[in-house]
Design a protein around this motif. Sequence first.
Motif, PDB file in Angstrom:
ATOM      1  N   CYS A   1     -11.516  10.009  52.555  1.00 52.07           N
ATOM      2  CA  CYS A   1     -12.448  11.043  52.077  1.00 52.07           C
ATOM      3  C   CYS A   1     -13.803  10.482  51.623  1.00 52.07           C
ATOM      4  O   CYS A   1     -13.899   9.371  51.117  1.00 52.07           O
ATOM      5  CB  CYS A   1     -11.861  11.878  50.948  1.00 52.07           C
TER       6      CYS A   1
ATOM      7  N   ASN B   1     -15.819  15.409  53.161  1.00 52.43           N
ATOM      8  CA  ASN B   1     -14.883  15.287  54.268  1.00 52.43           C
ATOM      9  C   ASN B   1     -13.524  14.932  53.715  1.00 52.43           C
ATOM     10  O   ASN B   1     -13.395  13.994  52.912  1.00 52.43           O
ATOM     11  CB  ASN B   1     -15.318  14.194  55.251  1.00 52.43           C
TER      12      ASN B   1
ATOM     13  N   ASP C   1     -10.118  13.377  54.630  1.00 49.58           N
ATOM     14  CA  ASP C   1      -9.512  12.504  55.633  1.00 49.58           C
ATOM     15  C   ASP C   1      -8.078  12.195  55.216  1.00 49.58           C
ATOM     16  O   ASP C   1      -7.848  11.565  54.181  1.00 49.58           O
ATOM     17  CB  ASP C   1     -10.292  11.189  55.753  1.00 49.58           C
TER      18      ASP C   1
ATOM     19  N   LYS D   1     -14.382  10.930  60.799  1.00 49.89           N
ATOM     20  CA  LYS D   1     -13.387  10.052  61.422  1.00 49.89           C
ATOM     21  C   LYS D   1     -12.585  10.834  62.468  1.00 49.89           C
ATOM     22  O   LYS D   1     -12.170  11.965  62.220  1.00 49.89           O
ATOM     23  CB  LYS D   1     -12.416   9.511  60.371  1.00 49.89           C
TER      24      LYS D   1
ATOM     25  N   HIS E   1      -7.113  10.060  64.391  1.00 50.11           N
ATOM     26  CA  HIS E   1      -6.016  10.773  63.738  1.00 50.11           C
ATOM     27  C   HIS E   1      -4.672  10.066  63.890  1.00 50.11           C
ATOM     28  O   HIS E   1      -3.796  10.220  63.045  1.00 50.11           O
ATOM     29  CB  HIS E   1      -5.930  12.202  64.280  1.00 50.11           C
TER      30      HIS E   1
ATOM     31  N   GLN F   1      -5.781   8.894  59.135  1.00 48.61           N
ATOM     32  CA  GLN F   1      -6.898   9.100  58.217  1.00 48.61           C
ATOM     33  C   GLN F   1      -8.070   9.781  58.916  1.00 48.61           C
ATOM     34  O   GLN F   1      -9.230   9.509  58.604  1.00 48.61           O
ATOM     35  CB  GLN F   1      -7.362   7.761  57.623  1.00 48.61           C
TER      36      GLN F   1
ATOM     37  N   THR G   1     -10.650  12.902  59.890  1.00 50.63           N
ATOM     38  CA  THR G   1     -11.270  13.984  59.119  1.00 50.63           C
ATOM     39  C   THR G   1     -10.641  15.316  59.533  1.00 50.63           C
ATOM     40  O   THR G   1     -10.703  15.706  60.692  1.00 50.63           O
ATOM     41  CB  THR G   1     -12.791  14.019  59.344  1.00 50.63           C
TER      42      THR G   1
END
Length: 326
Positions: free
Chosen positions: A88, A103, A105, A271, A274, A278, A280
């Motif tokens: 984040c 954001n 994350d 980001k 995935h 992590q 976004t």
Amino acid sequence: MQRVFTSIDESKQDSKWKNLFNQRWPAYRAWLESNNSIYDSRAAHEALKSYMPEMVTMHERLCHLVNADEAAFCFLSGFQPPVYSSACSQAVSARGAVQLVRNYDYHLDRFEGVLLKSAWNGKQVIASSDCLVGVLDGMNEEGLTLSLTFGGRHVVGFGFGLPFILRYVLEFCSEVHEAVEVLGRVPSHMSYNVTLTDQTGIVRTIQVSPDRPLIITDAPYSTNHQGPIEWTEHGVFSDTGQRASHLDDLLARGLSGDSLVRAFMHPPLFKSNHSKGQGTLYTAVYKPTEGSMQLLWPNASLNQSFESFSEVQIPITYQHSENSHA
């Protein structure tokens, strides 16, 4: 990879929240069991009564609504949850209209994906939900606005999950200084950074930890460390230093409004990896002077406010990039 993001409008805990509990509780119970959680309802109740007494009645209503067993009772108190961490980024711009941009994350498979508008204790709150009761980021009707980022430290201690503490803040505080007082006296079981603002434009970023005193700063942003990076592996994995430097530069150049929001939609703040847990999951924009907020994705958006809040379900497709480091 696709997930459905849901917005719910329910002033008091009732059938909508109960349905949410019934849908998500099996996964949360499995998470607790995978972490060998120990349930102690008496300790949870006593901790809640000692540190957040105004939440006791709300907790009792929640537990009664779902006929909570020992595990659910403890989980809904927020006391001593399992260890978890996110990435984040978040920042407040007070040039022009005050806004907090963040954001979130986190691991896609553990994403609740709920925006909840409520008035559980009389004060209207719009917040991104976590663990059914907690708050990842949000705003109340008086303009108090907040967001969390993981603090990047291994230490785990006595206390509550910070999202539950942030629910308490939004339910019962009106201004930044009141929120700071709560964060200073209610123990968090892990290290987090909380960025706060309100309608006056005052900004504070608070570093909470289970093993050291509260650190209060006027920094308008945070990523995932508190001072020097202590957890090197997480620091490298999350790019916390790079993101912090980027935010510092953006704000020093006076970026605000839509320009700042666009920056959050691109690397290094955004980001897309995935598969590493992590990426976004959304960008949130809160405007406390207007009582409005937005949730943004690369190909979708949702505008909400206290005056006009829509219950919707939005399918979100998350693109994956193997080479993304942001």
